[in-house]
Design a protein around this motif. Sequence first.
Motif, short mmCIF file in Angstrom:
data_model
loop_
_atom_site.label_atom_id
_atom_site.label_comp_id
_atom_site.label_asym_id
_atom_site.label_seq_id
_atom_site.Cartn_x
_atom_site.Cartn_y
_atom_site.Cartn_z
N MET A 1 9.14 26.51 20.52
CA MET A 1 7.94 25.93 19.93
C MET A 1 7.86 24.45 20.33
N GLU A 2 6.66 24.00 20.58
CA GLU A 2 6.42 22.61 20.98
C GLU A 2 5.66 21.90 19.86
N ILE A 3 6.10 20.69 19.53
CA ILE A 3 5.41 19.91 18.49
C ILE A 3 4.12 19.35 19.09
N TYR A 4 3.01 19.67 18.47
CA TYR A 4 1.72 19.16 18.93
C TYR A 4 1.27 17.96 18.11
N PHE A 5 1.54 18.00 16.81
CA PHE A 5 1.14 16.91 15.91
C PHE A 5 2.21 16.73 14.86
N GLU A 6 2.52 15.47 14.56
CA GLU A 6 3.42 15.16 13.46
C GLU A 6 2.91 13.92 12.76
N SER A 7 2.76 14.02 11.46
CA SER A 7 2.19 12.94 10.67
C SER A 7 3.13 11.74 10.63
N GLU A 8 2.53 10.57 10.76
CA GLU A 8 3.26 9.32 10.59
C GLU A 8 2.46 8.48 9.61
N ILE A 9 2.94 8.44 8.39
CA ILE A 9 2.24 7.67 7.37
C ILE A 9 3.23 6.72 6.72
N ALA A 10 2.80 5.50 6.58
CA ALA A 10 3.61 4.48 5.90
C ALA A 10 2.69 3.71 4.97
N PHE A 11 3.28 3.19 3.94
CA PHE A 11 2.49 2.43 2.98
C PHE A 11 3.27 1.20 2.55
N SER A 12 2.59 0.07 2.45
CA SER A 12 3.22 -1.18 2.07
C SER A 12 2.68 -1.63 0.72
N TYR A 13 3.54 -1.64 -0.28
CA TYR A 13 3.14 -2.15 -1.59
C TYR A 13 2.87 -3.65 -1.51
N PHE A 14 3.59 -4.34 -0.64
CA PHE A 14 3.36 -5.77 -0.47
C PHE A 14 1.91 -6.02 -0.06
N GLU A 15 1.42 -5.24 0.89
CA GLU A 15 0.04 -5.42 1.35
C GLU A 15 -0.95 -5.12 0.23
N LEU A 16 -0.69 -4.09 -0.57
CA LEU A 16 -1.56 -3.77 -1.70
C LEU A 16 -1.57 -4.92 -2.71
N TYR A 17 -0.41 -5.42 -3.08
CA TYR A 17 -0.35 -6.51 -4.04
C TYR A 17 -0.99 -7.78 -3.49
N PHE A 18 -0.82 -8.00 -2.19
CA PHE A 18 -1.44 -9.17 -1.57
C PHE A 18 -2.96 -9.06 -1.65
N ARG A 19 -3.52 -7.87 -1.41
CA ARG A 19 -4.98 -7.69 -1.50
C ARG A 19 -5.49 -7.87 -2.92
N VAL A 20 -4.75 -7.36 -3.89
CA VAL A 20 -5.15 -7.54 -5.30
C VAL A 20 -5.10 -9.02 -5.65
N PHE A 21 -4.04 -9.70 -5.24
CA PHE A 21 -3.90 -11.14 -5.50
C PHE A 21 -5.06 -11.90 -4.86
N THR A 22 -5.40 -11.58 -3.61
CA THR A 22 -6.51 -12.24 -2.92
C THR A 22 -7.82 -12.04 -3.66
N LEU A 23 -8.05 -10.83 -4.13
CA LEU A 23 -9.28 -10.55 -4.87
C LEU A 23 -9.33 -11.34 -6.17
N LEU A 24 -8.21 -11.44 -6.87
CA LEU A 24 -8.17 -12.22 -8.10
C LEU A 24 -8.40 -13.71 -7.83
N VAL A 25 -7.82 -14.21 -6.76
CA VAL A 25 -8.03 -15.61 -6.38
C VAL A 25 -9.51 -15.85 -6.08
N LEU A 26 -10.13 -14.91 -5.37
CA LEU A 26 -11.57 -15.04 -5.09
C LEU A 26 -12.39 -15.14 -6.38
N PHE A 27 -12.07 -14.29 -7.34
CA PHE A 27 -12.81 -14.30 -8.59
C PHE A 27 -12.62 -15.60 -9.36
N PHE A 28 -11.38 -16.08 -9.44
CA PHE A 28 -11.09 -17.23 -10.30
C PHE A 28 -11.32 -18.59 -9.64
#
Length: 162
Positions: A1-28
Amino acid sequence: MEIYFESEIAFSYFELYFRVFTLLVLFFSYNKVKAIFDEYVFIYFNVHFSIFWSLAIFFSIGYLISMLNKKSDFELVSESQHEVVRGVVSNYKVENSASRKESFKVNDVNFEYNNVVTPPYFFANRRYDEGVIKNGRYVAVFYVSDGRKNYITRLEFDSFQE
């Protein structure tokens, strides 16, 4: 059998928190940013601050929503039990409209995806011209399910079978 597709998913909590922080800074910091904008930007571009501010908030919220969707997909892939079905592709169907929708079955397990709507870390047969998915082809499909839909995380096929 040959692999045709394999999922590569990564998630950064740092990036999520940074975006939330940026949004809060924009508001305040509205008043401070408006004063700087009016003094240095408005005189050159003649764009009202409310337009600039609305666009910044709109795009920040949109990006935050997309990150939360990715987070839920990441949790689905990393925390769910991956299932495997091996067998022959049957009931392969293609619908072309504004995007390409495909569906097929392997041993009575249904798979359905869309090349535009399906996130890039799940299989959506975006290279459909290669003809890997077709009726009669023996495949091994690794997938996770959210209770409504099966998401393909890995696809193997018999490369000797044509």
